[in-house]
Design a protein around this motif. Structure first.
Motif, PDB file in Angstrom:
ATOM      1  N   HIS A   1     -10.323  -8.252  -2.053  1.00 27.26           N
ATOM      2  CA  HIS A   1     -11.761  -8.117  -2.273  1.00 27.26           C
ATOM      3  C   HIS A   1     -12.073  -7.338  -3.552  1.00 27.26           C
ATOM      4  O   HIS A   1     -13.199  -6.899  -3.747  1.00 27.26           O
ATOM      5  CB  HIS A   1     -12.421  -7.421  -1.080  1.00 27.26           C
ATOM      6  CG  HIS A   1     -12.202  -8.136   0.209  1.00 27.26           C
ATOM      7  ND1 HIS A   1     -12.795  -9.357   0.495  1.00 27.26           N
ATOM      8  CD2 HIS A   1     -11.442  -7.829   1.284  1.00 27.26           C
ATOM      9  CE1 HIS A   1     -12.411  -9.755   1.685  1.00 27.26           C
ATOM     10  NE2 HIS A   1     -11.587  -8.844   2.185  1.00 27.26           N
TER      11      HIS A   1
ATOM     12  N   GLU B   1     -10.786  -4.403  -4.298  1.00 25.50           N
ATOM     13  CA  GLU B   1     -10.880  -2.984  -3.974  1.00 25.50           C
ATOM     14  C   GLU B   1     -10.144  -2.059  -4.943  1.00 25.50           C
ATOM     15  O   GLU B   1     -10.456  -0.879  -5.026  1.00 25.50           O
ATOM     16  CB  GLU B   1     -10.445  -2.700  -2.533  1.00 25.50           C
ATOM     17  CG  GLU B   1      -9.119  -3.273  -2.105  1.00 25.50           C
ATOM     18  CD  GLU B   1      -9.230  -4.638  -1.440  1.00 25.50           C
ATOM     19  OE1 GLU B   1      -9.649  -5.599  -2.119  1.00 25.50           O
ATOM     20  OE2 GLU B   1      -8.865  -4.753  -0.264  1.00 25.50           O
TER      21      GLU B   1
ATOM     22  N   GLY C   1     -10.225  -2.497  -8.236  1.00 25.99           N
ATOM     23  CA  GLY C   1     -11.023  -2.411  -9.457  1.00 25.99           C
ATOM     24  C   GLY C   1     -10.264  -2.743 -10.724  1.00 25.99           C
ATOM     25  O   GLY C   1     -10.526  -2.170 -11.772  1.00 25.99           O
TER      26      GLY C   1
ATOM     27  N   GLY D   1      -6.798   3.427   2.262  1.00 26.51           N
ATOM     28  CA  GLY D   1      -7.700   2.496   2.918  1.00 26.51           C
ATOM     29  C   GLY D   1      -6.921   1.697   3.950  1.00 26.51           C
ATOM     30  O   GLY D   1      -5.765   2.009   4.243  1.00 26.51           O
TER      31      GLY D   1
ATOM     32  N   SER E   1      -3.406  -4.080  -1.164  1.00 26.84           N
ATOM     33  CA  SER E   1      -4.255  -5.262  -1.132  1.00 26.84           C
ATOM     34  C   SER E   1      -5.401  -5.136  -2.125  1.00 26.84           C
ATOM     35  O   SER E   1      -5.943  -4.056  -2.341  1.00 26.84           O
ATOM     36  CB  SER E   1      -4.823  -5.457   0.272  1.00 26.84           C
ATOM     37  OG  SER E   1      -5.703  -6.556   0.305  1.00 26.84           O
ATOM     38  N   ASN E   2      -5.739  -6.269  -2.717  1.00 27.11           N
ATOM     39  CA  ASN E   2      -6.841  -6.315  -3.671  1.00 27.11           C
ATOM     40  C   ASN E   2      -7.642  -7.600  -3.471  1.00 27.11           C
ATOM     41  O   ASN E   2      -8.299  -8.094  -4.370  1.00 27.11           O
ATOM     42  CB  ASN E   2      -6.283  -6.236  -5.110  1.00 27.11           C
ATOM     43  CG  ASN E   2      -7.353  -6.011  -6.135  1.00 27.11           C
ATOM     44  OD1 ASN E   2      -8.300  -5.276  -5.926  1.00 27.11           O
ATOM     45  ND2 ASN E   2      -7.207  -6.667  -7.272  1.00 27.11           N
TER      46      ASN E   2
ATOM     47  N   GLN F   1       0.802  -1.218   0.000  1.00 27.98           N
ATOM     48  CA  GLN F   1       0.000   0.000   0.000  1.00 27.98           C
ATOM     49  C   GLN F   1       0.840   1.277   0.000  1.00 27.98           C
ATOM     50  O   GLN F   1       0.334   2.344  -0.310  1.00 27.98           O
ATOM     51  CB  GLN F   1      -0.997   0.008   1.165  1.00 27.98           C
ATOM     52  CG  GLN F   1      -0.387   0.033   2.556  1.00 27.98           C
ATOM     53  CD  GLN F   1      -0.220  -1.336   3.171  1.00 27.98           C
ATOM     54  OE1 GLN F   1       0.226  -2.261   2.522  1.00 27.98           O
ATOM     55  NE2 GLN F   1      -0.566  -1.452   4.441  1.00 27.98           N
TER      56      GLN F   1
END
Length: 93
Positions: free
Chosen positions: A67, A69, A71, A46, A64-65, A18
């Motif tokens: 979920h 997040e 896109g 985030g 982090s991705n 991040q």
């Protein structure tokens, strides 16, 4: 932190990328480090990801991705800022 000339400096936790420093970056950045990207207009952080917009109104994301997040159409994390092409056609206000 975005400087007046558009440089992005990040610090703190980087365990999911991040901080935007790329693969192999420190997991905990104690002092602000420059993120190598063009001129940044704004940034939002985030829990484990970062979204930013550059001065050309292009959206970028890293971290982090798990979920989706970021896109980007998958669930893989990004350690360096990645252009969020899926949002490029969306007008920014």
């Amino acid at each position: 932190v975005v400087t007046s000339n558009g440089e992005l400096l990040t610090f703190g936790a980087n365990d999911h990328g991040q901080g935007g420093h790329g693969d192999g970056g420190a997991l905990d950045v104690r002092r602000p480090r420059l993120v190598h990207l063009g001129a940044v207009a704004d940034v939002s952080c985030g829990g484990a990801f970062t979204i930013l917009i550059d001065r050309e109104a292009v959206l970028w994301g890293c971290g982090s991705n798990v979920h989706g997040e970021l896109g980007v159409g998958d669930f893989e994390g990004r350690a360096a800022p990645t252009r969020l092409a899926s949002l490029s056609a969306t007008p920014m206000r």
